[in-house]
Design a protein around this motif. Structure first.
Motif, PDB file in Angstrom:
ATOM      1  N   MET A   1       0.822  -1.189   0.000  1.00  0.00           N
ATOM      2  CA  MET A   1       0.000   0.000   0.000  1.00  0.00           C
ATOM      3  C   MET A   1       0.860   1.245   0.000  1.00  0.00           C
ATOM      4  O   MET A   1       1.963   1.238   0.480  1.00  0.00           O
ATOM      5  N   THR A   2       0.278   2.297  -0.530  1.00  0.00           N
ATOM      6  CA  THR A   2       0.984   3.570  -0.463  1.00  0.00           C
ATOM      7  C   THR A   2       0.756   4.176   0.909  1.00  0.00           C
ATOM      8  O   THR A   2      -0.157   3.820   1.613  1.00  0.00           O
ATOM      9  N   SER A   3       1.589   5.094   1.259  1.00  0.00           N
ATOM     10  CA  SER A   3       1.455   5.772   2.554  1.00  0.00           C
ATOM     11  C   SER A   3       0.182   6.601   2.557  1.00  0.00           C
ATOM     12  O   SER A   3      -0.126   7.283   1.589  1.00  0.00           O
ATOM     13  N   PRO A   4      -0.581   6.580   3.656  1.00  0.00           N
ATOM     14  CA  PRO A   4      -1.813   7.373   3.704  1.00  0.00           C
ATOM     15  C   PRO A   4      -1.568   8.876   3.655  1.00  0.00           C
ATOM     16  O   PRO A   4      -2.476   9.636   3.370  1.00  0.00           O
ATOM     17  N   VAL A   5      -0.331   9.302   3.924  1.00  0.00           N
ATOM     18  CA  VAL A   5      -0.046  10.729   3.919  1.00  0.00           C
ATOM     19  C   VAL A   5       0.298  11.252   2.525  1.00  0.00           C
ATOM     20  O   VAL A   5       0.435  12.452   2.344  1.00  0.00           O
ATOM     21  N   VAL A   6       0.421  10.369   1.549  1.00  0.00           N
ATOM     22  CA  VAL A   6       0.702  10.805   0.185  1.00  0.00           C
ATOM     23  C   VAL A   6      -0.590  11.324  -0.422  1.00  0.00           C
ATOM     24  O   VAL A   6      -1.580  10.603  -0.536  1.00  0.00           O
ATOM     25  N   ALA A   7      -0.602  12.573  -0.797  1.00  0.00           N
ATOM     26  CA  ALA A   7      -1.786  13.197  -1.378  1.00  0.00           C
ATOM     27  C   ALA A   7      -1.993  12.697  -2.806  1.00  0.00           C
ATOM     28  O   ALA A   7      -1.029  12.371  -3.503  1.00  0.00           O
ATOM     29  N   ARG A  91       6.566   1.262  -2.364  1.00  0.00           N
ATOM     30  CA  ARG A  91       7.368   2.175  -1.530  1.00  0.00           C
ATOM     31  C   ARG A  91       8.761   2.405  -2.088  1.00  0.00           C
ATOM     32  O   ARG A  91       9.238   3.532  -2.126  1.00  0.00           O
ATOM     33  N   GLN A  92       9.425   1.325  -2.476  1.00  0.00           N
ATOM     34  CA  GLN A  92      10.801   1.469  -2.972  1.00  0.00           C
ATOM     35  C   GLN A  92      10.870   1.650  -4.484  1.00  0.00           C
ATOM     36  O   GLN A  92      11.926   1.913  -5.028  1.00  0.00           O
ATOM     37  N   GLY A  93       9.753   1.464  -5.164  1.00  0.00           N
ATOM     38  CA  GLY A  93       9.742   1.662  -6.608  1.00  0.00           C
ATOM     39  C   GLY A  93      10.499   0.594  -7.376  1.00  0.00           C
ATOM     40  O   GLY A  93      11.086   0.882  -8.405  1.00  0.00           O
ATOM     41  N   ARG A  94      10.474  -0.637  -6.860  1.00  0.00           N
ATOM     42  CA  ARG A  94      11.216  -1.738  -7.507  1.00  0.00           C
ATOM     43  C   ARG A  94      10.254  -2.826  -7.956  1.00  0.00           C
ATOM     44  O   ARG A  94       9.465  -3.337  -7.161  1.00  0.00           O
TER      45      ARG A  94
END
Length: 176
Positions: A1-7, A91-94
């Motif tokens: 999941m992406t971070s909830p703080v990422v708009a 998260r790490q883009g891999r």
């Protein structure tokens, strides 16, 4: 999941930047090299661009109510793969090494004219981004990933940016 703080706007900007980077990498190739394999048994830069175009086409079709990617993992394995690999992707883009493209988004032999493929890629990406934005705003569902199952709109948009950068790196490899 992406971070909830990422708009959402940050996800959109990241996705747009990933497409711009792919365009820049694609434009550096000579017309002759555009249709030449990146290595033995590898796709050509044209096929890489066509693969991205097909990815957006298939996702767009699903978002419009049609058929998307077919799930290729059993129901019991999907949660394990999501837990083990999806966080690294988002998260790490891999993207894991040796990950194979599903049949629906594998390019043919070509030729794939650069201008036409990149224009179609842009159109497909804009349509998918708009549809994901609408679903995000409405609290709706995202799209199907062939290994991970359902992705939320935020996960899908982040995955697309990671996927674009993965293929940008292929076109930006030393010696090319």
């Amino acid at each position: 999941m992406t971070s909830p703080v990422v708009a959402w706007s940050e996800l959109q900007a990241d996705h747009a930047a990933s497409l711009a980077a792919f365009h820049a990498a694609a434009e550096r190739w000579t017309p002759e090299a555009w249709e030449a394999p990146l290595g033995p048994g590898k796709w050509t830069p044209a096929q890489v661009a066509e693969h991205l175009r097909l990815s957006y086409e298939v996702l767009g079709r699903e978002l419009a109510g049609g058929t998307g990617l077919r799930l290729r993992t059993p129901w019991w394995l999907r949660p394990l793969l999501r837990l083990r690999f999806l966080p690294g992707v988002l998260r790490q883009g891999r993207i894991p090494a040796n990950a194979r493209a599903p049949r629906e988004v594998r390019p043919g032999d070509g030729p794939f004219p650069r201008a036409a493929v990149l224009a179609a890629l842009d159109a497909g990406a804009a349509a998918v981004s708009a549809a994901l934005t609408a679903r995000h705003g409405a609290g709706g569902d995202g799209v199907t990933h062939h290994v991970f199952g359902r992705l939320s709109p935020a996960e899908a948009l982040r995955f697309l940016a990671v996927h674009n950068r993965h293929h940008t790196a292929q076109l930006s490899a030393p010696g090319h």
